[in-house]
Every structure is written in structure tokens, then in C-alpha cells.
Design a protein around this motif. Sequence first.
Motif, PDB file in Angstrom:
ATOM      1  N   PRO A 146       0.981  -0.988  -0.145  1.00  0.00           N
ATOM      2  CA  PRO A 146      -0.010   0.082  -0.074  1.00  0.00           C
ATOM      3  C   PRO A 146       0.882   1.292  -0.061  1.00  0.00           C
ATOM      4  O   PRO A 146       1.971   1.178   0.522  1.00  0.00           O
ATOM      5  N   PRO A 147       0.111   2.525  -0.434  1.00  0.00           N
ATOM      6  CA  PRO A 147       1.049   3.676  -0.506  1.00  0.00           C
ATOM      7  C   PRO A 147       1.493   3.860   1.128  1.00  0.00           C
ATOM      8  O   PRO A 147       0.802   3.938   2.048  1.00  0.00           O
ATOM      9  N   GLY A 148       2.706   4.722   1.283  1.00  0.00           N
ATOM     10  CA  GLY A 148       2.996   4.936   2.561  1.00  0.00           C
ATOM     11  C   GLY A 148       3.427   3.656   3.240  1.00  0.00           C
ATOM     12  O   GLY A 148       3.374   3.940   4.617  1.00  0.00           O
ATOM     13  N   ALA A 149       3.746   2.413   2.696  1.00  0.00           N
ATOM     14  CA  ALA A 149       4.379   1.430   3.430  1.00  0.00           C
ATOM     15  C   ALA A 149       5.449   1.375   4.297  1.00  0.00           C
ATOM     16  O   ALA A 149       5.669   0.690   5.320  1.00  0.00           O
ATOM     17  N   GLY A 150       6.191   2.263   3.921  1.00  0.00           N
ATOM     18  CA  GLY A 150       7.436   2.665   4.683  1.00  0.00           C
ATOM     19  C   GLY A 150       8.685   1.859   3.962  1.00  0.00           C
ATOM     20  O   GLY A 150       8.347   1.460   2.919  1.00  0.00           O
ATOM     21  N   PHE A 151       9.808   1.825   4.650  1.00  0.00           N
ATOM     22  CA  PHE A 151      11.145   1.454   3.914  1.00  0.00           C
ATOM     23  C   PHE A 151      11.712   0.329   4.742  1.00  0.00           C
ATOM     24  O   PHE A 151      11.255   0.173   6.053  1.00  0.00           O
ATOM     25  N   ALA A 152      12.654  -0.356   4.408  1.00  0.00           N
ATOM     26  CA  ALA A 152      13.524  -1.058   5.123  1.00  0.00           C
ATOM     27  C   ALA A 152      14.618  -0.641   5.844  1.00  0.00           C
ATOM     28  O   ALA A 152      15.200  -1.093   6.893  1.00  0.00           O
ATOM     29  N   GLY A 153      15.364   0.342   5.287  1.00  0.00           N
ATOM     30  CA  GLY A 153      16.465   1.135   5.593  1.00  0.00           C
ATOM     31  C   GLY A 153      16.917   2.111   4.789  1.00  0.00           C
ATOM     32  O   GLY A 153      16.292   2.595   3.756  1.00  0.00           O
ATOM     33  N   PHE A 154      18.320   2.503   5.020  1.00  0.00           N
ATOM     34  CA  PHE A 154      18.982   3.727   4.053  1.00  0.00           C
ATOM     35  C   PHE A 154      19.887   3.549   3.939  1.00  0.00           C
ATOM     36  O   PHE A 154      20.992   2.877   4.843  1.00  0.00           O
ATOM     37  N   ARG A 155      20.721   4.390   2.832  1.00  0.00           N
ATOM     38  CA  ARG A 155      22.245   4.528   2.751  1.00  0.00           C
ATOM     39  C   ARG A 155      22.512   5.915   2.519  1.00  0.00           C
ATOM     40  O   ARG A 155      21.848   6.645   1.897  1.00  0.00           O
ATOM     41  N   LEU A 156      23.633   6.233   2.970  1.00  0.00           N
ATOM     42  CA  LEU A 156      24.178   7.504   2.814  1.00  0.00           C
ATOM     43  C   LEU A 156      25.275   7.335   1.631  1.00  0.00           C
ATOM     44  O   LEU A 156      26.308   6.485   1.961  1.00  0.00           O
ATOM     45  N   GLN A 157      25.190   8.027   0.419  1.00  0.00           N
ATOM     46  CA  GLN A 157      26.020   8.029  -0.692  1.00  0.00           C
ATOM     47  C   GLN A 157      27.193   8.841  -0.415  1.00  0.00           C
ATOM     48  O   GLN A 157      27.230   9.551   0.129  1.00  0.00           O
ATOM     49  N   GLU A 158      28.241   8.340  -1.218  1.00  0.00           N
ATOM     50  CA  GLU A 158      29.475   9.027  -1.339  1.00  0.00           C
ATOM     51  C   GLU A 158      29.379  10.649  -1.848  1.00  0.00           C
ATOM     52  O   GLU A 158      28.312  11.027  -2.282  1.00  0.00           O
ATOM     53  N   SER A 159      30.170  11.508  -1.356  1.00  0.00           N
ATOM     54  CA  SER A 159      29.919  12.833  -1.789  1.00  0.00           C
ATOM     55  C   SER A 159      29.594  13.026  -3.167  1.00  0.00           C
ATOM     56  O   SER A 159      30.261  12.608  -3.993  1.00  0.00           O
ATOM     57  N   ARG A 160      28.472  13.981  -3.519  1.00  0.00           N
ATOM     58  CA  ARG A 160      28.145  14.248  -4.752  1.00  0.00           C
ATOM     59  C   ARG A 160      29.147  15.464  -5.403  1.00  0.00           C
ATOM     60  O   ARG A 160      29.061  15.715  -6.569  1.00  0.00           O
ATOM     61  N   LEU A 161      29.880  15.761  -4.438  1.00  0.00           N
ATOM     62  CA  LEU A 161      31.012  17.028  -4.786  1.00  0.00           C
ATOM     63  C   LEU A 161      32.297  16.424  -4.983  1.00  0.00           C
ATOM     64  O   LEU A 161      33.338  17.268  -5.353  1.00  0.00           O
ATOM     65  N   GLY A 162      32.553  14.957  -4.781  1.00  0.00           N
ATOM     66  CA  GLY A 162      33.688  14.436  -4.991  1.00  0.00           C
ATOM     67  C   GLY A 162      34.187  13.949  -6.353  1.00  0.00           C
ATOM     68  O   GLY A 162      33.330  14.565  -7.469  1.00  0.00           O
ATOM     69  N   ASP A 163      35.190  13.208  -6.775  1.00  0.00           N
ATOM     70  CA  ASP A 163      35.421  12.827  -8.111  1.00  0.00           C
ATOM     71  C   ASP A 163      34.601  11.831  -8.462  1.00  0.00           C
ATOM     72  O   ASP A 163      34.592  10.791  -8.214  1.00  0.00           O
ATOM     73  N   GLN A 164      33.756  12.263  -9.369  1.00  0.00           N
ATOM     74  CA  GLN A 164      32.668  11.316  -9.909  1.00  0.00           C
ATOM     75  C   GLN A 164      33.161  10.374 -10.973  1.00  0.00           C
ATOM     76  O   GLN A 164      32.574   9.284 -11.078  1.00  0.00           O
ATOM     77  N   GLY A 165      34.164  10.748 -11.550  1.00  0.00           N
ATOM     78  CA  GLY A 165      34.795   9.697 -12.595  1.00  0.00           C
ATOM     79  C   GLY A 165      35.665   8.572 -11.741  1.00  0.00           C
ATOM     80  O   GLY A 165      35.580   7.405 -12.085  1.00  0.00           O
ATOM     81  N   LYS A 166      36.004   9.051 -10.669  1.00  0.00           N
ATOM     82  CA  LYS A 166      36.774   7.812  -9.703  1.00  0.00           C
ATOM     83  C   LYS A 166      35.812   7.157  -8.889  1.00  0.00           C
ATOM     84  O   LYS A 166      35.653   5.911  -8.635  1.00  0.00           O
ATOM     85  N   ARG A 167      34.675   7.786  -8.255  1.00  0.00           N
ATOM     86  CA  ARG A 167      33.675   7.307  -7.051  1.00  0.00           C
ATOM     87  C   ARG A 167      32.634   8.001  -7.128  1.00  0.00           C
ATOM     88  O   ARG A 167      31.943   8.540  -6.584  1.00  0.00           O
ATOM     89  N   PRO A 168      31.575   7.652  -8.524  1.00  0.00           N
ATOM     90  CA  PRO A 168      30.317   8.173  -8.610  1.00  0.00           C
ATOM     91  C   PRO A 168      29.459   8.099  -7.616  1.00  0.00           C
ATOM     92  O   PRO A 168      29.253   6.799  -6.858  1.00  0.00           O
ATOM     93  N   TRP A 169      28.539   9.173  -6.960  1.00  0.00           N
ATOM     94  CA  TRP A 169      27.896   8.969  -5.695  1.00  0.00           C
ATOM     95  C   TRP A 169      26.741   8.002  -5.652  1.00  0.00           C
ATOM     96  O   TRP A 169      26.412   7.095  -4.921  1.00  0.00           O
ATOM     97  N   GLU A 170      26.256   8.009  -7.080  1.00  0.00           N
ATOM     98  CA  GLU A 170      25.300   7.109  -7.487  1.00  0.00           C
ATOM     99  C   GLU A 170      25.520   5.512  -7.260  1.00  0.00           C
ATOM    100  O   GLU A 170      24.809   4.544  -6.934  1.00  0.00           O
ATOM    101  N   LYS A 171      26.704   5.170  -7.290  1.00  0.00           N
ATOM    102  CA  LYS A 171      27.077   3.667  -7.209  1.00  0.00           C
ATOM    103  C   LYS A 171      27.883   3.531  -5.997  1.00  0.00           C
ATOM    104  O   LYS A 171      28.452   2.261  -5.680  1.00  0.00           O
ATOM    105  N   ASN A 172      28.213   4.250  -5.202  1.00  0.00           N
ATOM    106  CA  ASN A 172      29.167   4.098  -4.033  1.00  0.00           C
ATOM    107  C   ASN A 172      28.425   4.819  -2.579  1.00  0.00           C
ATOM    108  O   ASN A 172      27.953   5.948  -2.852  1.00  0.00           O
ATOM    109  N   ASP A 173      28.157   4.034  -1.623  1.00  0.00           N
ATOM    110  CA  ASP A 173      27.856   4.664  -0.540  1.00  0.00           C
ATOM    111  C   ASP A 173      28.832   4.303   0.843  1.00  0.00           C
ATOM    112  O   ASP A 173      29.731   3.453   0.481  1.00  0.00           O
ATOM    113  N   TRP A 174      28.652   4.935   1.864  1.00  0.00           N
ATOM    114  CA  TRP A 174      29.576   4.744   3.022  1.00  0.00           C
ATOM    115  C   TRP A 174      29.083   4.307   4.255  1.00  0.00           C
ATOM    116  O   TRP A 174      29.670   4.004   5.242  1.00  0.00           O
ATOM    117  N   VAL A 175      27.522   4.281   4.306  1.00  0.00           N
ATOM    118  CA  VAL A 175      26.921   3.808   5.559  1.00  0.00           C
ATOM    119  C   VAL A 175      25.656   3.215   5.041  1.00  0.00           C
ATOM    120  O   VAL A 175      25.105   3.595   4.050  1.00  0.00           O
TER     121      VAL A 175
END
Length: 531
Positions: A146-175
Amino acid sequence: MIDRRSLLSAGGASLALAALGLPAKALAAGGLRLGQPAPFSFDRLVALAKSLGAKPLAADSSLPADVLQRIDYDAHGKIRFDTANALFRDGPGQFPVTFFHLGRYFPVPVHMHVLETAGSDAFAREILYDPASFTMPADSPARQLPPGAGFAGFRLQESRLGDQGKRPWEKNDWVAFLGASYFRAIGELYQYGLSARGIALDAAVPDRAEEFPNFTRFYFEPPAPGSDAMTVYALLEGPSLTGAYKFVMKRGKGVLMDIECRLFVRREVARFGLAPLTSMYWYSESVKPTAIDWRPEVHDSDGLAMWNGAGERIWRPLNNPTQTRASAFTDNDPKGFGLLQRDRGFDHYQDGVYYEKRPSLWVEPIGAWGEGAVQLIEIPTDDEIHDNVLACWVPKAPVVAGSSVVLKYRLHWTAEEPFPSPLARVVATRMGRGGQPGQPRPAGVRKFMVEFIGKPLESLPFGVKPELVLTTSRGKFSYIFAEPVPNGVAGHWRAQFDFAVEGTEPVDMRLFLKNGDQTLSETWLYQYQPL
């Protein structure tokens, strides 16, 4: 014992960004939907936890259990959060937030909220679950939630201001927070490994089932401009307690977490494990298994390190016992403890999952913790998919119904322990048959080789050997001596001794090196299971 694979792996109006008070690009365009605002502060969260703790736990049965069951391991693996919908995708702050989907192994709904501002006058809006925020197959059972069911957990992605060629934030998380009160962070070697938990209740207590409370709500505070930190608040709920948590997490060389928790106890708990760490230890060079696996070693952590209130540095190698065992190391106001991965040689593992890069995790108490014990629980395992090691602080005073606990501590997710000792440290524990080569080997005698390395051993005068200070709970030592390891590395010594004991009950041994009145090494503790 936790299966590691499970860890590795209501309606509302559309958001009015101006009303939320965040920059217009704070959320992905056309992305997350938010509920109505409600006042929020940490004090309010503490008050909520206290009021909930005064009555029995109300189980959440709002979601269809049959649908969650059909989101099995395979179905869950095909569901991915669309990073175009990430919270804070375009700021504020460096670190976008993405979310895990509910499923068979994560059935408890976790409700996520974003704060309007920081401080005591903030407002929180729930981030409403919408299948459109995820990519999933057209026939995924998840579409029936149903709508508003909730989630299982979350991730903090790597910095969006960092070197995206080396470590794109969309594919890398740190927590990552996922499952009950479990959470993990990568260390400075960019690998996940062991986990921390919000609380550990009645682990390995006879005739009592271990309890796994859940983080049921999270609140994300918008970072200040230029900040390298993320502040997240959480509500913990379980049959025996409730709690309010504040996490301030920083991404630097490794990951640093300042944690404050306030707990409210509903009913008595026999083993009240605070600041718990959970890891996997299958085998290492200490006890070589017989043809059960092709790799030389398999573990996320190889020992428990402690810096006790008296200033003693202690290293306790981990075991994979034949039955569950609990060890207690009594202390008063400890300076710290942690589960560490000291062995960093790839050739010691020979595996592409990078065991040699798994983080070490150190607990630094903030303030006086008083009397209690660092307790170590070791559970038998025959595979690497199980988290079978738990280390935690257990206060001496009984935790009874109606009591409350306030605790502050800092977690260091790094490669090495953050406060290294000036003493030589243990780097290997090896065992084999006792006796001497070429001579009849005495039955039931075990040979130990404990390796130390460090500057105090480098500075020994030529011809001087360190003295072994050995004690045991029972049994006898023989053939005792120290020698430099013949590898040309300065300060690398090994202590050697044979050990004989009657019976099959575990034996506790203790060893350190000295030269006259000078202590040269940390203390090696070991629990030996006789042959």
C-alpha cells in the motif's frame, strides 16, 4: 547468529518545496512525496521513546504479510532505489540519501522523515513510500504494497561533490542502516565488513531468546553549508525497551560516528549489551581447519582489542568454538575496545571479496561508563555467511524494568585502531603439535607461537631476548623461549611455548613480554579448547 546475506544485500500531498524551507533542488524533481509537517527535536524524540516505553510494544501489522513473504531474496535483489529520487540529491550537503525496500528478510516498516531545519524548532515530514521511487519488474510483488508502506533502511551515498569519475555517488555508499538495529560503514580501505548495532539484548543467555529491537523511525537533518557530517535521529522499539538515538556521522579518512542514546527499559534484561559490535570469524592461522575450504583464512575480524581503565592494552584472538561461549573482561571506566582486522595481507586470504580490506571498528566511550565488563560472545559456525561474534559493554548494575540508561560514545571505522599503543602488538597466533622435531611428540601437548612486532622490541640491546610472562587458569607450560622471526623485519619476535592440560574444559591463558621492569608488549589473552 545472523545470516550476513540478509545484511548485504499512508497517502500524502506532493512536496511543496518552499513550505519545507529547503532549497528548490533539495529533492529530486518530481521525486519523493512528503507527509504533513510535525514539530521535531531530539528532546521530543526522547519524550516519545519514554512514553512508548511506559506501555507494552504495539506490533505493526499494517502491511500484508503474504506480499512481504513473496519479496524473497531473488525478488528483493531486482528492486533498486532510483537515485534520481535521492534525498538531498542536489543538496544541501554533500551526501545524498537512498532507501532500501521492504521484503521477506526486512518485513518491519521503517518510516523515514526529513527535517525542515536543524535545531529545537524544526519540523519533520515523513518521506512516503511510493513504488515509483524504485526500479522493479512489472510483475514484482512489491507493487502490491500500500502507499506509505515505509522502507527497510537507508544508505548515505558518497559525496556528490567528489571525483565522480573515480567514485560516482550513485554507485558508492559509505553508511548503511538495514535490519533490526544493525548498521555498517566502510573504513578507509573502501570496504564494508563487520556491523554495529543499536543494542544487544540477552545474547547467548540460557533459556532466553535473544531480542532484536528495531529502528522504526529515522529523521534526516539537512546539513549546514560546507559540512562534512550527516546528522540522523532514530527511534528504537522492542519488547524490552524503547530508545532515542542521535547519530552524527562524518566521512573522512574512514568513518567517524558520534552516538548518543537514551533508553527506557520495559522489562528486566539479563545481558544488556551496549555499543555492540557484530562480526564474522570462521577460521585463521590460529587453528587450521582440515580441508573444509580452499582459502588460508576467512574472517572479517581476527581479534578483540581492549584498552582498559587501568591503562592495560589487551589483545584477545577470536575463536570459532565447538559450542557458544561467553567471556567477560571486567573493567571500570574503559578507555575503549574494538573488533579489529589486523591481518592485511591478500595472500593470507586469496579471495576477491577483500577480507584484507575489511574495516576495524573501535568504540571510544565519551564520559565515565562506570563498572561493568566488555563481553565477548563466540558462536560456532561452519560458513562465512554468519555473523557469529558479538562484543559489547555490559554494565555491572542490573538493568531492571522502569530504569533508564544514557550513553554517549564514538565509533571509529578505520583500518587500524585509532589510539595505537606504544607497545609491541600481537600480529599472529599459531598452534601445532608440541615437542621437538625429530623427537617423539608427546600426546595432548600443544605448541603455541605468538608473534609480536613493535618499536620496544626493535630497541632491545643486541643479544638480549625478551622475557615471557605466562599465566594460565590451569595446565602446565614447557619449552618456553623467544626468538626473532627470521624475516629481516626489525622488532618482529615470536614467543614459543608448549602447553599440556588435562580435561576438555576451555583454558584461559595470558602472556606479555618484558625486559627487566620494562613492559614491551600488549597482553595476549587466549581461550584454548584442549584437544
